[in-house]
Design a protein around this motif. Structure first.
Motif, mmCIF file in Angstrom:
data_model
loop_
_atom_site.group_PDB
_atom_site.id
_atom_site.type_symbol
_atom_site.label_atom_id
_atom_site.label_comp_id
_atom_site.label_asym_id
_atom_site.label_seq_id
_atom_site.Cartn_x
_atom_site.Cartn_y
_atom_site.Cartn_z
ATOM 1 N N GLN A 68 0.902 -1.044 0.019
ATOM 2 C CA GLN A 68 0.045 -0.007 0.036
ATOM 3 C C GLN A 68 0.953 1.221 -0.022
ATOM 4 O OE1 GLN A 68 -2.169 -1.160 3.755
ATOM 5 N NE2 GLN A 68 -3.796 -0.836 2.662
ATOM 6 N N LEU A 69 0.944 2.044 -1.030
ATOM 7 C CA LEU A 69 1.995 3.064 -1.343
ATOM 8 C C LEU A 69 1.875 3.971 -0.025
ATOM 9 C CD1 LEU A 69 2.560 4.808 -4.638
ATOM 10 C CD2 LEU A 69 2.602 6.243 -2.498
ATOM 11 N N VAL A 70 0.583 4.562 0.232
ATOM 12 C CA VAL A 70 0.508 5.267 1.569
ATOM 13 C C VAL A 70 1.197 4.837 2.700
ATOM 14 C CG1 VAL A 70 -1.016 6.639 3.186
ATOM 15 C CG2 VAL A 70 -1.312 6.642 0.518
ATOM 16 N N ARG A 71 0.975 3.432 2.917
ATOM 17 C CA ARG A 71 1.595 2.849 4.129
ATOM 18 C C ARG A 71 3.087 2.834 4.100
ATOM 19 N NH1 ARG A 71 3.040 -2.579 4.936
ATOM 20 N NH2 ARG A 71 3.062 -3.075 7.081
ATOM 21 N N THR A 72 3.531 2.232 2.867
ATOM 22 C CA THR A 72 4.915 1.877 2.756
ATOM 23 C C THR A 72 5.714 3.225 2.733
ATOM 24 O OG1 THR A 72 4.396 -0.018 1.494
ATOM 25 C CG2 THR A 72 6.621 0.949 1.144
ATOM 26 N N VAL A 73 5.375 4.315 2.275
ATOM 27 C CA VAL A 73 5.942 5.797 2.370
ATOM 28 C C VAL A 73 6.393 5.934 3.882
ATOM 29 C CG1 VAL A 73 5.771 8.051 2.150
ATOM 30 C CG2 VAL A 73 5.124 6.621 0.259
ATOM 31 N N ASN A 74 5.570 5.675 4.960
ATOM 32 C CA ASN A 74 5.578 5.853 5.913
ATOM 33 C C ASN A 74 6.459 4.937 6.967
ATOM 34 O OD1 ASN A 74 4.661 8.811 6.476
ATOM 35 N ND2 ASN A 74 2.339 7.641 5.940
ATOM 36 N N LEU A 75 6.759 3.964 6.134
ATOM 37 C CA LEU A 75 7.567 2.909 6.924
ATOM 38 C C LEU A 75 9.032 3.163 6.430
ATOM 39 C CD1 LEU A 75 5.795 -0.311 6.373
ATOM 40 C CD2 LEU A 75 5.867 0.782 8.335
ATOM 41 N N LEU A 76 9.436 3.906 5.545
ATOM 42 C CA LEU A 76 10.640 4.344 5.195
ATOM 43 C C LEU A 76 11.594 5.291 6.421
ATOM 44 C CD1 LEU A 76 10.075 5.790 1.652
ATOM 45 C CD2 LEU A 76 10.980 3.477 2.184
ATOM 46 N N PRO A 77 12.677 4.888 6.429
ATOM 47 C CA PRO A 77 13.370 5.740 7.592
ATOM 48 C C PRO A 77 13.514 7.231 6.928
ATOM 49 C CG PRO A 77 15.006 4.789 5.985
ATOM 50 C CD PRO A 77 13.752 3.944 5.653
ATOM 51 N N SER A 78 13.429 8.052 8.101
ATOM 52 C CA SER A 78 13.577 9.570 7.801
ATOM 53 C C SER A 78 14.861 9.784 6.899
ATOM 54 C CB SER A 78 13.363 10.273 9.296
ATOM 55 O OG SER A 78 12.104 10.231 9.630
ATOM 56 N N PRO A 79 14.817 10.691 6.080
ATOM 57 C CA PRO A 79 15.947 10.847 5.241
ATOM 58 C C PRO A 79 16.972 11.973 5.939
ATOM 59 C CG PRO A 79 13.900 12.280 4.621
ATOM 60 C CD PRO A 79 13.673 11.273 5.538
ATOM 61 N N GLU A 80 18.135 11.667 5.758
ATOM 62 C CA GLU A 80 19.161 12.420 6.625
ATOM 63 C C GLU A 80 19.297 13.772 5.710
ATOM 64 O OE1 GLU A 80 23.114 10.347 6.679
ATOM 65 O OE2 GLU A 80 22.145 8.932 7.657
ATOM 66 N N HIS A 81 19.786 14.869 6.697
ATOM 67 C CA HIS A 81 19.860 16.049 6.001
ATOM 68 C C HIS A 81 20.914 16.878 6.837
ATOM 69 C CE1 HIS A 81 17.983 18.258 9.416
ATOM 70 N NE2 HIS A 81 16.939 17.116 9.274
ATOM 71 N N ASP A 82 21.549 18.052 6.344
ATOM 72 C CA ASP A 82 22.712 18.743 7.224
ATOM 73 C C ASP A 82 22.131 19.995 7.550
ATOM 74 O OD1 ASP A 82 22.600 19.817 4.649
ATOM 75 O OD2 ASP A 82 24.808 19.795 4.252
ATOM 76 N N ILE A 83 20.904 20.465 7.579
ATOM 77 C CA ILE A 83 20.357 21.640 7.756
ATOM 78 C C ILE A 83 20.415 21.891 9.476
ATOM 79 C CG2 ILE A 83 18.361 22.963 7.863
ATOM 80 C CD1 ILE A 83 17.223 21.170 5.492
ATOM 81 N N PRO A 84 21.140 23.211 9.970
ATOM 82 C CA PRO A 84 21.579 23.393 11.095
ATOM 83 C C PRO A 84 20.517 23.365 11.898
ATOM 84 C CG PRO A 84 22.720 24.854 9.617
ATOM 85 C CD PRO A 84 21.639 24.186 8.857
ATOM 86 N N GLY A 85 19.130 24.292 11.631
ATOM 87 C CA GLY A 85 18.244 24.310 12.617
ATOM 88 C C GLY A 85 16.711 24.708 11.886
ATOM 89 N N PRO A 86 15.822 24.907 12.654
ATOM 90 C CA PRO A 86 14.425 25.002 11.977
ATOM 91 C C PRO A 86 14.387 26.389 11.397
ATOM 92 C CG PRO A 86 14.185 24.956 14.092
ATOM 93 C CD PRO A 86 15.683 24.451 14.146
ATOM 94 N N ASP A 87 15.211 27.454 11.768
ATOM 95 C CA ASP A 87 15.213 28.737 11.157
ATOM 96 C C ASP A 87 15.475 28.932 9.902
ATOM 97 O OD1 ASP A 87 14.347 29.908 13.487
ATOM 98 O OD2 ASP A 87 16.279 30.370 14.272
ATOM 99 N N HIS A 88 16.027 27.905 9.368
ATOM 100 C CA HIS A 88 16.826 27.755 7.929
ATOM 101 C C HIS A 88 15.568 27.218 6.930
ATOM 102 C CE1 HIS A 88 20.831 28.644 8.657
ATOM 103 N NE2 HIS A 88 20.607 28.172 9.971
ATOM 104 N N VAL A 89 14.573 27.996 6.872
ATOM 105 C CA VAL A 89 13.534 27.512 5.998
ATOM 106 C C VAL A 89 13.577 27.500 4.623
ATOM 107 C CG1 VAL A 89 11.801 28.558 7.833
ATOM 108 C CG2 VAL A 89 12.659 29.937 5.994
ATOM 109 N N ASP A 90 14.409 28.342 3.834
ATOM 110 C CA ASP A 90 14.778 28.161 2.628
ATOM 111 C C ASP A 90 15.496 26.799 2.479
ATOM 112 O OD1 ASP A 90 13.565 30.555 1.929
ATOM 113 O OD2 ASP A 90 15.483 31.298 1.530
#
Length: 551
Positions: A68-90
């Motif tokens: 089930q595509l909707v279910r499987t998407v939410n079984l994926l691990p959260s992707p990594e990122h290098d964004i320092p903090g939530p203030d960096h909205v761009d």
């Protein structure tokens, strides 16, 4: 930030071609058998515990749930990122927009899909990838006659972003080259059942428990086969009773439901259906259903057929198998457009709004947008949403359709709240304007000013400071609303345009409805009451934003 294409599709974002060897003799069938066949047997009754009080419901999900595509998407691990903090909205936005173009390779590589392959599975994945999330409403309401919609699918590969049970099946079959028939629709009543079977073969009076189907019949039912229910016929309505060629409005000749077999279990007598949530619901909460949606989706494994739907008013009529329809189309373009919004969860403050993205030009199905939001950076404090609208297909342009969002737990969700056939999406001033927000900014937007009321002459923006009327309003003396005109209104219009907010009427010095809408867009993005009136708070906030932009 990204550059949104204006005229031509970007080839690097096109969907990877499917296996060209998926041909007519592999799915759904040869179409060489008689178009209709009565299977003479007494229909079996499923166990009572399988039947809900008002209508048949799906059985609880077995341990080996199908993809089930909707279910499987939410079984994926959260992707990594290098964004320092939530203030960096761009940077958060850049991350999500880049993910939206990556496709579903990681979804289809998940163990959910590991046991399934072959031409039939390619068809099931194409259907789910390109139709998951389509809201439940009339395609003709947005795109014109259904025959035209079917023609667009077959000839141009452009599928609708709205559908019903019968249109969803039509769209799926058009992926294989069927032209949609004379009406562009497989239909859903008693008349539709033999019409569908005329493309291949059909059966009536079949058992309701799949284990009781004769082996030969189970083998002949393929992916792409359709299950039909219909309203009673004959029936009486408004004093008219069905008789011969005369039928009462709403009788089973034209009213009913159709679902399609999307997958067959590799070893057991079970199938997975492609359907809307209008007539039966999965008892295990579905991420979309939980938010009141009505959209297309994939069921769990289902080992039986409900005898009735729609409160028991629609009776099961049988199964039809379409015949040979050609090769699976590899290039499919969605209609509509979308944009990304980022909001702060604590106070719903708008932090970012992307330009509108053409889903046709970029070949971005809803499912790609949905997958991009899984585990969005800093989802605990920042809520990202893709707003999906219809666009460019008729006089009712840019109608709100669907929202894809990320919740505080990092799960991707979909929502569509029907209101007279449309999405009653709140915050119109935030998502409807053409202007991105912040306009060309590379850092977080400046919060609204809460400084004391400035004295007359204290406005600092060159676009506003030379207007005594605005100086007085900034000092708390008076306001401007619809019907006003003159240099002060002209200055407000110029100021809004300088910040990238569209003023449809242009700079004409007249305070009309379109100027009010532009002011409301600015107010909503700066946490002000979106009343569309030039007040002290509006002038102060506009002056501060212009000064920060060097205007």
């Amino acid at each position: 930030m990204m550059n949104v294409p204006k005229d031509e599709p970007d080839a690097q974002h096109s969907i990877e071609p499917l296996d060209p060897e998926i041909t007519a003799d592999t799915l759904p069938g040869e179409g060489s058998l008689p178009p209709w066949e009565d299977v003479q047997m007494d229909p079996a009754e499923p166990p009572e515990e399988w039947l809900a009080p008002r209508y048949a419901a799906f059985a609880p999900a077995p341990a080996d749930s199908p993809p089930q595509l909707v279910r499987t998407v939410n079984l994926l691990p959260s992707p990594e990122h290098d964004i320092p903090g939530p203030d960096h909205v761009d940077r958060i936005a850049e991350h999500l927009l880049a993910r939206a173009r990556q496709g579903l390779d990681d979804v289809f590589a998940h163990p959910d899909y590991a046991r399934l392959d072959g031409p039939a599975e390619a068809f099931a994945r194409a259907v789910a990838e390109h139709q998951t999330g389509i809201p439940y409403t009339q395609p003709a309401y947005f795109y014109g006659p259904q025959a035209r919609v079917a023609k667009d699918i077959v000839e141009a590969g452009r599928y609708p972003l709205v559908g019903q049970c019968q249109q969803a099946v039509t769209t799926a079959l058009c992926f294989y080259g069927w032209n949609g028939g004379p009406y562009g629709d497989i239909g859903s009543g008693l008349d539709a059942q033999p019409h569908c079977a005329s493309l291949g073969q059909g059966w009536k009076q079949v058992p309701l428990v799949l284990e009781q189907l004769p082996d030969e019949l189970w083998e002949q039912i393929t992916v792409g086969s359709c299950l039909f229910w219909s309203a009673p016929c004959p029936t009486t309505r408004n004093g008219v009773t069905c008789s011969g060629a005369k039928h009462a409005i709403g009788c089973g000749r034209g009213s009913g439901h159709v679902a399609m077999v999307l997958r067959k279990h590799p070893t057991q007598r079970k199938w997975q259906l492609w359907d809307t949530t209008t007539s039966f619901n999965d008892p295990e909460p579905h991420a979309a259903v939980a938010r009141g949606s009505r959209m297309l989706w994939e069921s769990h494994w289902w080992s039986w057929i409900p005898r009735a739907l729609s409160g028991g008013a629609w009776l099961f009529r049988g199964i039809a198998r379409p015949g040979s329809l050609g090769s699976l189309r590899s290039q499919l373009a969605p209609r509509g457009r979308a944009r990304l919004l980022l909001r702060r969860r604590s106070d719903r403050k708008l932090l970012f709004r992307s330009p509108w993205i053409s889903m046709a030009q970029e070949r971005l199905p809803i499912s790609w947008l949905f997958r991009a939001l899984r585990g969005a950076p800093f989802h605990e404090t920042i809520e990202p949403s893709f707003c999906v609208n219809s666009a460019g297909d008729g006089p009712r342009d840019n109608r709100p359709l669907l929202d894809c969002s990320c919740d505080a737990n990092g799960n991707a969700t979909m929502s569509w709240r029907p209101s007279q056939g449309l999405h009653d999406r709140p915050g119109r001033a935030e998502w409807s304007t053409d202007a991105p927000y912040p306009a060309g900014g590379t850092s977080p937007p400046k919060p609204p000013s809460h400084s004391p009321t400035p004295p007359a002459g204290a406005l600092s923006s060159a676009l506003l400071a030379d207007h005594p009327e605005l100086q007085r309003i900034a000092a708390g003396d008076g306001s401007l609303g619809e019907g006003a005109h003159g240099p002060a209104v002209e200055a407000i219009q110029r100021g809004l345009l300088a910040l990238g907010i569209s003023v449809r009427a242009g700079v004409d010095g007249d305070f009309g409805q379109r100027t009010k809408q532009a002011i409301q867009a600015f107010q909503a993005s700066h946490a002000l009451d979106p009343d569309g009136i030039v007040t002290r708070a509006l002038v102060q906030a506009l002056d501060g934003a212009l000064a920060a932009a060097g205007r």
